[in-house]
Write an enzyme that holds these catalytic residues in place. Structure first.
Site, PDB file in Angstrom:
ATOM      1  N   TYR A  34      -3.223   7.584  -5.420  1.00  0.00           N
ATOM      2  CA  TYR A  34      -1.997   6.909  -5.856  1.00  0.00           C
ATOM      3  C   TYR A  34      -1.229   7.784  -6.842  1.00  0.00           C
ATOM      4  O   TYR A  34      -0.030   8.011  -6.687  1.00  0.00           O
ATOM      5  CB  TYR A  34      -2.344   5.561  -6.494  1.00  0.00           C
ATOM      6  CG  TYR A  34      -1.132   4.753  -6.915  1.00  0.00           C
ATOM      7  CD1 TYR A  34      -0.402   4.030  -5.979  1.00  0.00           C
ATOM      8  CD2 TYR A  34      -0.713   4.731  -8.248  1.00  0.00           C
ATOM      9  CE1 TYR A  34       0.707   3.295  -6.359  1.00  0.00           C
ATOM     10  CE2 TYR A  34       0.395   3.996  -8.634  1.00  0.00           C
ATOM     11  CZ  TYR A  34       1.104   3.284  -7.693  1.00  0.00           C
ATOM     12  OH  TYR A  34       2.212   2.559  -8.066  1.00  0.00           O
ATOM     13  N   THR A  50      12.916  -1.230   0.709  1.00  0.00           N
ATOM     14  CA  THR A  50      11.599  -1.295   1.352  1.00  0.00           C
ATOM     15  C   THR A  50      10.616  -1.983   0.404  1.00  0.00           C
ATOM     16  O   THR A  50      10.794  -1.984  -0.813  1.00  0.00           O
ATOM     17  CB  THR A  50      11.069   0.107   1.722  1.00  0.00           C
ATOM     18  OG1 THR A  50      10.707   0.826   0.536  1.00  0.00           O
ATOM     19  CG2 THR A  50      12.111   0.892   2.502  1.00  0.00           C
ATOM     20  N   ALA A  86      10.058  -5.240   0.169  1.00  0.00           N
ATOM     21  CA  ALA A  86      10.894  -6.277  -0.446  1.00  0.00           C
ATOM     22  C   ALA A  86      10.234  -7.649  -0.489  1.00  0.00           C
ATOM     23  O   ALA A  86      10.802  -8.581  -1.051  1.00  0.00           O
ATOM     24  CB  ALA A  86      12.223  -6.387   0.321  1.00  0.00           C
ATOM     25  N   SER A  87       9.028  -7.796   0.052  1.00  0.00           N
ATOM     26  CA  SER A  87       8.483  -9.142   0.236  1.00  0.00           C
ATOM     27  C   SER A  87       7.859  -9.740  -1.012  1.00  0.00           C
ATOM     28  O   SER A  87       7.632 -10.957  -1.070  1.00  0.00           O
ATOM     29  CB  SER A  87       7.444  -9.140   1.367  1.00  0.00           C
ATOM     30  OG  SER A  87       6.351  -8.303   1.031  1.00  0.00           O
ATOM     31  N   SER A  88       7.560  -8.923  -2.011  1.00  0.00           N
ATOM     32  CA  SER A  88       6.907  -9.455  -3.211  1.00  0.00           C
ATOM     33  C   SER A  88       7.110  -8.499  -4.379  1.00  0.00           C
ATOM     34  O   SER A  88       7.685  -7.420  -4.222  1.00  0.00           O
ATOM     35  CB  SER A  88       5.399  -9.664  -2.960  1.00  0.00           C
ATOM     36  OG  SER A  88       4.773  -8.417  -2.683  1.00  0.00           O
ATOM     37  N   GLY A  89       6.616  -8.906  -5.550  1.00  0.00           N
ATOM     38  CA  GLY A  89       6.611  -8.034  -6.712  1.00  0.00           C
ATOM     39  C   GLY A  89       7.975  -7.527  -7.111  1.00  0.00           C
ATOM     40  O   GLY A  89       8.981  -8.254  -7.058  1.00  0.00           O
ATOM     41  N   GLY A 147       9.906  -5.464  -5.599  1.00  0.00           N
ATOM     42  CA  GLY A 147      10.870  -5.436  -4.497  1.00  0.00           C
ATOM     43  C   GLY A 147      11.633  -6.734  -4.351  1.00  0.00           C
ATOM     44  O   GLY A 147      12.865  -6.734  -4.214  1.00  0.00           O
ATOM     45  N   SER A 179       5.790   5.949 -10.892  1.00  0.00           N
ATOM     46  CA  SER A 179       4.809   5.299 -11.753  1.00  0.00           C
ATOM     47  C   SER A 179       4.560   6.150 -12.991  1.00  0.00           C
ATOM     48  O   SER A 179       4.734   7.381 -12.958  1.00  0.00           O
ATOM     49  CB  SER A 179       3.496   5.114 -10.982  1.00  0.00           C
ATOM     50  OG  SER A 179       2.461   4.671 -11.832  1.00  0.00           O
TER      51      SER A 179
END
Length: 332
Positions: free
Chosen positions: A193, A8, A10-13, A15, A171
């Site tokens: 967060y 999940t 997965a589109s950037s960073g 992931g 984190s």
């Protein structure tokens, strides 16, 4: 049979870097990438196939902050696959972040600056809001949506010939001081967060107790400080550009300054290669990078109370029962 891996966020960073690194480790896996919308999913798939043209990459669309979306994607995954070997629960949000510069200055004067810079303790706040399900948005996206996804995919995760794995992105900002059982959605605070990530740590501990005998194992990783879309929202881009040389220097003293998504995915990939039976359920695995740029993994004991973990898990089950009643048409 090839292993099936779901990622999940997965589109950037981290992931996206994780997807590429997993295919470098094992090009035979079936990689299923989950993004918020079909455009992002297809664009991400194209990016991955540019460097791994022979890879098996499929896509699903899911907004972890929407229970209806989570239930729909769970149904789709149950129809599409007979099992899941790895689920990387990586998607997350940090809306409207604010930096407390006064606290930073105080940290400098009291000698606590390095600790604050590596954990964001006392210097980072967020403004949260309710989502369409009436839940706090950060809690829903970072933890509860993933929790419901796991619950809905138990038939694909449990009782398989080989163990299945859950790997949560937590984190170093996951702190007990930001979390309260009486306000586990963090509706009253300004560190949503941090609270959601600490709740993630607690949830993973209980999942191991309840599911290890059924062949499902849960682990938690910390990617360190990574320059990603989430990070760039904290300060203006020009400030980050000015700070980058300083951050590279700080890495000689703060090994969790991984800085790049590739380095941040180190612990995720390391766990991909481990036997889960040999891992400690009370350890968080940190991606680290030396001052000279060498990546490695450092296990650190959780700062969690196991009784609190059990109580939180019970509250999540209660919330699941309350919230899913309105979505009976999406439940099998």
């Amino acid at each position: 049979m090839e292993r099936v891996v779901l990622v999940t966020g997965a589109s950037s960073g981290v992931g996206l870097a994780l997807c590429r690194r997993l295919l470098e480790e094992d090009g035979r896996i079936h990689l299923c990438i989950a993004c918020r919308n079909s455009q992002k999913s297809e664009a991400t798939r194209d990016l991955i196939l540019e460097t791994h043209p022979a890879a098996q990459v499929s896509t699903v669309e899911v907004d972890l902050g929407s229970l209806a979306s989570v239930l729909r994607v769970a149904r789709e995954l149950r129809c599409r696959f007979q099992r899941l070997d790895f689920v990387y629960l990586n998607a997350g949000i940090m809306p409207n972040p604010h930096v407390n510069f006064k606290a930073l200055w105080h940290g400098l004067l009291t000698g606590k600056l390095l600790h604050m810079l590596t954990t964001a303790e006392g210097i980072m706040t967020q403004t949260d809001r309710l989502n369409g399900d009436g839940l706090q948005e950060v809690f829903a996206t970072n933890l509860f949506g993933h929790f419901i996804l796991v619950r809905q995919l138990e038939s694909l995760l449990c009782g398989n010939e080989k163990p299945s794995r859950l790997i949560w992105t937590s984190s170093s900002n996951a702190r007990e001081s930001a979390f309260s059982l009486s306000d586990y959605q963090h509706a009253k605070g300004q560190e949503s967060y941090s609270s959601s990530k600490y709740a993630t740590d607690l949830t993973s501990v209980v999942l191991n107790r309840k599911f290890n005998k059924q062949g499902l194992y849960s682990s938690v990783v910390c990617p360190g400080l990574v320059m990603s879309n989430m990070t760039y929202r904290i300060l203006p881009v020009f400030l980050w550009k000015l700070l980058m040389p300083i951050m590279w220097l700080i890495r000689f003293f703060a090994k969790t300054y991984t800085l790049t998504p590739y380095n941040g995915a180190e612990a995720h990939v390391w766990l991909f290669k481990q036997k889960p039976e040999h891992l400690d359920a009370l350890v968080k695995y940190h991606s680290c990078t030396s001052g000279l740029g060498k990546s490695y993994v450092e296990p650190r004991k959780f700062d969690v109370d196991e009784e609190t973990a059990e109580k939180l898990y019970g509250k999540l089950l209660e919330l699941e029962k309350q919230t899913l009643e309105r979505y009976s048409d999406l439940l099998d």
